[in-house]
Scaffold this motif. Structure first.
Motif, PDB file in Angstrom:
ATOM      1  N   GLY A   1       5.578  36.047 -14.521  1.00 45.91           N
ATOM      2  CA  GLY A   1       6.602  36.999 -14.126  1.00 45.91           C
ATOM      3  C   GLY A   1       6.345  37.743 -12.836  1.00 45.91           C
ATOM      4  N   GLU A   2       5.086  37.929 -12.451  1.00 43.72           N
ATOM      5  CA  GLU A   2       4.770  38.692 -11.255  1.00 43.72           C
ATOM      6  C   GLU A   2       4.443  37.805 -10.052  1.00 43.72           C
ATOM      7  OE1 GLU A   2       1.625  41.244 -12.507  1.00 43.72           O
ATOM      8  OE2 GLU A   2       2.948  42.500 -13.688  1.00 43.72           O
ATOM      9  N   VAL A   3       4.532  36.522 -10.220  1.00 43.67           N
ATOM     10  CA  VAL A   3       4.136  35.603  -9.160  1.00 43.67           C
ATOM     11  C   VAL A   3       4.860  35.874  -7.838  1.00 43.67           C
ATOM     12  CG1 VAL A   3       4.575  33.182  -8.507  1.00 43.67           C
ATOM     13  CG2 VAL A   3       3.131  33.702 -10.412  1.00 43.67           C
ATOM     14  N   GLY A   4       6.153  35.997  -7.845  1.00 41.94           N
ATOM     15  CA  GLY A   4       6.892  36.231  -6.604  1.00 41.94           C
ATOM     16  C   GLY A   4       6.614  37.582  -5.995  1.00 41.94           C
ATOM     17  N   ALA A   5       6.466  38.602  -6.846  1.00 44.37           N
ATOM     18  CA  ALA A   5       6.240  39.967  -6.357  1.00 44.37           C
ATOM     19  C   ALA A   5       4.836  40.154  -5.802  1.00 44.37           C
ATOM     20  CB  ALA A   5       6.494  40.968  -7.481  1.00 44.37           C
ATOM     21  N   ILE A   6       3.878  39.378  -6.269  1.00 42.03           N
ATOM     22  CA  ILE A   6       2.497  39.514  -5.815  1.00 42.03           C
ATOM     23  C   ILE A   6       2.281  38.806  -4.473  1.00 42.03           C
ATOM     24  CG2 ILE A   6       0.085  38.943  -6.341  1.00 42.03           C
ATOM     25  CD1 ILE A   6       1.233  41.149  -8.125  1.00 42.03           C
ATOM     26  N   GLY A   7       2.817  37.616  -4.319  1.00 37.60           N
ATOM     27  CA  GLY A   7       2.547  36.814  -3.130  1.00 37.60           C
ATOM     28  C   GLY A   7       3.409  37.111  -1.923  1.00 37.60           C
TER      29      GLY A   7
ATOM     30  N   GLN B   1      12.706  34.360  -8.379  1.00 31.80           N
ATOM     31  CA  GLN B   1      13.508  34.758  -7.220  1.00 31.80           C
ATOM     32  C   GLN B   1      13.602  36.285  -7.132  1.00 31.80           C
ATOM     33  OE1 GLN B   1      16.992  32.454  -8.146  1.00 31.80           O
ATOM     34  NE2 GLN B   1      16.414  30.850  -6.704  1.00 31.80           N
ATOM     35  N   GLY B   2      13.765  36.940  -8.254  1.00 33.62           N
ATOM     36  CA  GLY B   2      13.798  38.397  -8.273  1.00 33.62           C
ATOM     37  C   GLY B   2      12.481  39.000  -7.831  1.00 33.62           C
ATOM     38  N   GLY B   3      11.387  38.373  -8.208  1.00 28.10           N
ATOM     39  CA  GLY B   3      10.067  38.837  -7.785  1.00 28.10           C
ATOM     40  C   GLY B   3       9.878  38.716  -6.289  1.00 28.10           C
ATOM     41  N   VAL B   4      10.345  37.617  -5.717  1.00 20.87           N
ATOM     42  CA  VAL B   4      10.269  37.448  -4.261  1.00 20.87           C
ATOM     43  C   VAL B   4      11.125  38.507  -3.572  1.00 20.87           C
ATOM     44  CG1 VAL B   4      10.790  35.909  -2.323  1.00 20.87           C
ATOM     45  CG2 VAL B   4       9.699  34.996  -4.376  1.00 20.87           C
ATOM     46  N   ALA B   5      12.316  38.763  -4.093  1.00 23.09           N
ATOM     47  CA  ALA B   5      13.180  39.809  -3.523  1.00 23.09           C
ATOM     48  C   ALA B   5      12.496  41.174  -3.598  1.00 23.09           C
ATOM     49  CB  ALA B   5      14.520  39.841  -4.251  1.00 23.09           C
TER      50      ALA B   5
END
Length: 114
Positions: free
Chosen positions: A64-70, A2-6
């Motif tokens: 760990g980077e899944v949300g931030a990458i996509g 969730q933090g990565g998506v944010a």
């Protein structure tokens, strides 16, 4: 996740490092630097899909980077799609409200917003 998506939402829509002519960072504190806060981020549901990594003996892999990458390309693609009637095929990050408003307000074909 969730933090990565944010983080990705912030990168796509808000975050921008701006420097003056002498190279001084103008967003020197969180008071000057826009980033998403909890009330700017939608509810995010996370699910898992287990697939073993074939390249190590444990079968483990990082996520760990899944949300931030996509999330940044997903958001930018959605914006470009929403602005297709304005002939937009690309918009640089951050796709700030000012950029989007200028495209809509111009009411003419635009390839990118600066």
């Amino acid at each position: 996740m969730q933090g990565g998506v944010a983080q990705g939402i912030g990168q796509a829509l808000l975050e921008h490092a701006v420097y003056d002519a002498s190279g001084q960072l103008l967003a020197g504190s969180y008071m000057d630097y826009t980033m998403p806060r909890a009330d700017n981020v939608p509810n995010i549901t996370v699910a898992t899909e287990n697939t073993m990594c074939t390249h190590n003996p444990l079968g483990s892999k990082g996520c760990g980077e899944v949300g931030a990458i996509g999330s940044p390309p997903a958001i930018i693609n959605a914006i470009v799609d929403a602005l297709k009637d304005f002939h937009v095929r690309h918009i640089d990050m951050p796709a700030s409200p000012e950029k989007i408003w200028s495209i809509i307000n111009a009411g003419r074909p635009a390839m990118a917003a600066e």
